[in-house]
Design a protein around this motif. Structure first.
Motif, PDB file in Angstrom:
ATOM      1  N   UNK A 124     -25.616 -14.474  29.308  1.00  0.00           N
ATOM      2  CA  UNK A 124     -25.072 -13.622  28.259  1.00  0.00           C
ATOM      3  C   UNK A 124     -26.071 -12.548  27.844  1.00  0.00           C
ATOM      4  N   UNK A 125     -25.543 -11.369  27.530  1.00  0.00           N
ATOM      5  CA  UNK A 125     -26.357 -10.276  26.997  1.00  0.00           C
ATOM      6  C   UNK A 125     -26.082 -10.062  25.508  1.00  0.00           C
ATOM      7  N   UNK A 126     -25.304 -10.965  24.913  1.00  0.00           N
ATOM      8  CA  UNK A 126     -25.001 -10.868  23.480  1.00  0.00           C
ATOM      9  C   UNK A 126     -26.267 -11.091  22.661  1.00  0.00           C
ATOM     10  N   UNK A 127     -26.288 -10.492  21.476  1.00  0.00           N
ATOM     11  CA  UNK A 127     -27.397 -10.674  20.540  1.00  0.00           C
ATOM     12  C   UNK A 127     -26.906 -11.451  19.328  1.00  0.00           C
ATOM     13  N   UNK A 128     -27.824 -12.135  18.679  1.00  0.00           N
ATOM     14  CA  UNK A 128     -27.471 -12.972  17.545  1.00  0.00           C
ATOM     15  C   UNK A 128     -28.362 -12.627  16.355  1.00  0.00           C
ATOM     16  N   UNK A 129     -27.730 -12.394  15.224  1.00  0.00           N
ATOM     17  CA  UNK A 129     -28.469 -12.141  13.988  1.00  0.00           C
ATOM     18  C   UNK A 129     -28.228 -13.319  13.056  1.00  0.00           C
ATOM     19  N   UNK A 130     -29.282 -14.079  12.782  1.00  0.00           N
ATOM     20  CA  UNK A 130     -29.181 -15.280  11.959  1.00  0.00           C
ATOM     21  C   UNK A 130     -29.634 -14.960  10.546  1.00  0.00           C
ATOM     22  N   UNK A 131     -28.726 -15.136   9.592  1.00  0.00           N
ATOM     23  CA  UNK A 131     -29.018 -14.809   8.202  1.00  0.00           C
ATOM     24  C   UNK A 131     -28.872 -16.062   7.345  1.00  0.00           C
ATOM     25  N   UNK A 132     -29.581 -16.120   6.203  1.00  0.00           N
ATOM     26  CA  UNK A 132     -29.446 -17.283   5.317  1.00  0.00           C
ATOM     27  C   UNK A 132     -28.013 -17.414   4.818  1.00  0.00           C
ATOM     28  N   UNK A 133     -27.658 -18.614   4.401  1.00  0.00           N
ATOM     29  CA  UNK A 133     -26.333 -18.828   3.845  1.00  0.00           C
ATOM     30  C   UNK A 133     -26.106 -17.884   2.668  1.00  0.00           C
ATOM     31  N   UNK A 134     -24.940 -17.260   2.651  1.00  0.00           N
ATOM     32  CA  UNK A 134     -24.622 -16.294   1.614  1.00  0.00           C
ATOM     33  C   UNK A 134     -24.305 -16.990   0.295  1.00  0.00           C
ATOM     34  N   UNK A 135     -24.594 -16.305  -0.807  1.00  0.00           N
ATOM     35  CA  UNK A 135     -24.284 -16.873  -2.117  1.00  0.00           C
ATOM     36  C   UNK A 135     -22.780 -16.967  -2.321  1.00  0.00           C
ATOM     37  N   UNK A 136     -22.033 -16.069  -1.669  1.00  0.00           N
ATOM     38  CA  UNK A 136     -20.567 -16.106  -1.711  1.00  0.00           C
ATOM     39  C   UNK A 136     -20.061 -16.023  -0.275  1.00  0.00           C
ATOM     40  N   UNK A 137     -19.937 -17.181   0.402  1.00  0.00           N
ATOM     41  CA  UNK A 137     -19.584 -17.163   1.832  1.00  0.00           C
ATOM     42  C   UNK A 137     -18.288 -16.430   2.133  1.00  0.00           C
TER      43      UNK A 137
END
Length: 305
Positions: A124-137
């Protein structure tokens, strides 16, 4: 293109203006000059017969009309993006797509490495951006700020589809030299101990285990609060503190630490970790691929447990 005499191109400008609350930052985000963005704001004010953004001190604030418009405009743009702009096919070997995931460090340590390994196995050439859990998912999904949430099932909204990814239990992690190991972890000892707990950032909503303990009617003495699930087992070392930790995470780090894992002395239900996506993106080919990776990674995780 116009609808009801409104230039629809202005919707993008309106969305970014209401999000950034700054003409300069809004112009930068959509690659316009500041003067062009100011002109767009002027046209929007004329159309809606409202200031939309007003100067309060050193910053711009939304008018009541703008507050009403903000979610409606974002919803329209998300629909356009998912229904019209989305590609009908997805090839993971040629894509330049970036997937935005809101996850905890617990999920990032246990599940994401397996997801990335599966993606690499498919070249895969996809990229992943991992962010902290949102305060309002739910809002993160609705505003297009996240493609996928991985959160406790209990915190999923009924407004969007969800699927349980994996389940886990909780255990007590204590220092191996503590009195808890010598005398055992009774309910009374657990209730009277000092605790290390994880508190998600930017929200008053507790982590699942704290939420359940509160509902159980137990008021614990919280001596240490951290923003990281992964840190919990480390923070009990050398003390009488107790950490209530996801069992798979605890067993993952236990061989490297002088800690002992003890059964939890209260009937906490099985923890269900779920993934959730926007209802308009259920048939998005890229997300279908990603959700498939998540399922396989979770299967591999639980079979290895």
């Amino acid at each position: 293109m116009r609808f009801n005499k409104l230039d629809l191109n202005l919707l993008v400008a309106l969305d970014v203006l209401l999000t950034e609350r700054s003409i300069t930052r809004a112009a930068e985000r959509v690659h316009l000059s500041q003067s062009a963005m100011s002109a767009s704001l002027g046209r929007l004010r004329d159309y809606f017969d409202d200031e939309l953004l007003v100067q309060v001190g050193r910053q711009l604030e939304l008018t009541p009309r703008a507050e009403v418009l903000r979610e409606a405009v974002r919803d329209v743009l998300v629909r356009i993006d998912t229904s019209i702009a989305a590609q009908p096919q997805f090839d993971c070997t040629t894509t330049d797509r970036e997937f935005r995931l809101c996850i905890s460090d617990y999920t990032m340590e246990l599940l994401v490495p397996r997801v990335l390994s599966l993606a690499a196995g498919q070249r895969s050439t996809a990229r992943f951006k991992l962010a902290p859990q949102a305060s309002s998912p739910a809002r993160a999904l609705e505003r297009g700020e996240a493609d996928l949430l991985v959160i406790p099932k209990a915190y999923c909204t009924a407004e969007h589809p969800m699927e349980t990814v994996f389940t886990d239990e909780f255990v007590c992690a204590v220092w191996s030299g503590s009195s808890h190991v010598r005398e055992g972890m009774s309910f009374e000892r657990y209730a009277g101990a000092g605790h290390v707990v994880m508190q998600p950032v930017n929200t008053d909503q507790p982590a699942f285990e704290s939420w359940f303990v509160q509902r159980y009617g137990l008021s614990r003495r919280i001596d240490v609060t951290t923003y990281s699930f992964a840190a919990l087992p480390f923070l009990v070392v050398g003390s009488e503190l107790v950490a209530t930790v996801h069992s798979m995470l605890a067993r993952d780090v236990a061989p490297a630490l002088p800690i002992t894992l003890l059964p939890l002395p209260l009937p906490m239900p099985t923890f269900e970790q779920a993934m959730q996506w926007h209802k308009y993106r259920s048939l998005d080919p890229g997300l279908l691929w990603l959700r498939g990776l998540m399922r396989q990674a979770a299967k591999d995780l639980q079979s290895a447990d």
